[in-house]
Enzyme design. Sequence first.
Site, short mmCIF file in Angstrom:
data_model
loop_
_atom_site.label_atom_id
_atom_site.label_comp_id
_atom_site.label_asym_id
_atom_site.label_seq_id
_atom_site.Cartn_x
_atom_site.Cartn_y
_atom_site.Cartn_z
N LEU A 1 0.14 -12.73 -0.55
CA LEU A 1 0.56 -11.66 0.00
C LEU A 1 1.04 -10.44 -0.97
O LEU A 1 2.17 -10.74 -1.18
CB LEU A 1 1.47 -11.54 1.18
CG LEU A 1 2.15 -10.30 1.95
CD1 LEU A 1 0.78 -9.68 2.73
CD2 LEU A 1 3.11 -10.39 2.98
N ASP B 1 -1.25 2.13 9.40
CA ASP B 1 -1.03 3.88 9.76
C ASP B 1 -0.84 3.95 11.12
O ASP B 1 -1.37 3.18 11.97
CB ASP B 1 -2.18 4.56 9.21
CG ASP B 1 -1.99 5.98 9.34
OD1 ASP B 1 -0.79 6.36 9.08
OD2 ASP B 1 -2.84 6.90 9.29
N HIS C 1 8.32 2.31 12.92
CA HIS C 1 8.33 1.52 11.50
C HIS C 1 8.61 0.03 11.64
O HIS C 1 8.33 -0.83 11.01
CB HIS C 1 9.31 2.30 10.48
CG HIS C 1 8.60 3.46 9.95
ND1 HIS C 1 7.50 3.62 9.58
CD2 HIS C 1 9.36 4.66 9.87
CE1 HIS C 1 7.25 5.05 9.46
NE2 HIS C 1 8.59 5.77 9.39
#
Length: 253
Positions: A143, A31, A49
Amino acid sequence: MLQLLYAAYARRLTRALRDAALPRHVAMVMDGNRRWARQQGFGNPSVGHRYGAEHVEEVLSWCASLGIGHVTVFVASTDNLRKRGSEEVSYLMRVIEEVVAERLARPGGQWQVHVAGRLDTLPDSTREALKRAVSQTDGPFKLTVAVGYDGRDEIVDAVRSLLDTHALAGTPLLDVADQLSADAIAAHLYTSGLPDPDLIIRTSGEQRLSGFLLWQAAYSELYFCDVYWPGFRKIDFLRALRSYSSRHRRLGA
């Protein structure tokens, strides 16, 4: 001088964790990308991002060096995709394709990729890039990329999948209800076959899960870090592990 002190502190934290009980599965809510970009003076906060996605590779290297075999990263929720502007969502999808999927799918990588979420909500190119990453990776570390993900949707989809399976087998609904169990539902989750996270880390100072791994997080330890994800340092990660190792896990008791 500051870099030298930072490196020395990181080595000290690493030594302190040498004999500590470390999580085998760490999940991370990445975040604060947009807020980090604004803090850094970028005119377009969506640039955060890309920096955040590129930072994933470095964080994964920290996990691998410590033998943490399972990592889950929360890339984008269904709310993110639905509520953000179309231009920002398009940019985020390109980042996922170019940075997350392509880099992880490089030959000889350490990570085997799994995807969790409603992939049918993603653009075709993004969906195909993630599918290639899944099919082309087979490293020893696992992952999970959570994208187009919502924990409540996952539980709904798991129950629907369970009911569909029994319907195809001709099992009466009352029998399905009698046989229903937590394990039966868990077998139909996006993360079926993977261990639940021992530790969930959220950056940016927000102290909530925001729908992340609602089922799997029942007994997870939570750690909230004030720094934004692109600025999440190795010492921040090691501090989270130190906090985890000092806790007595009661697992619901």
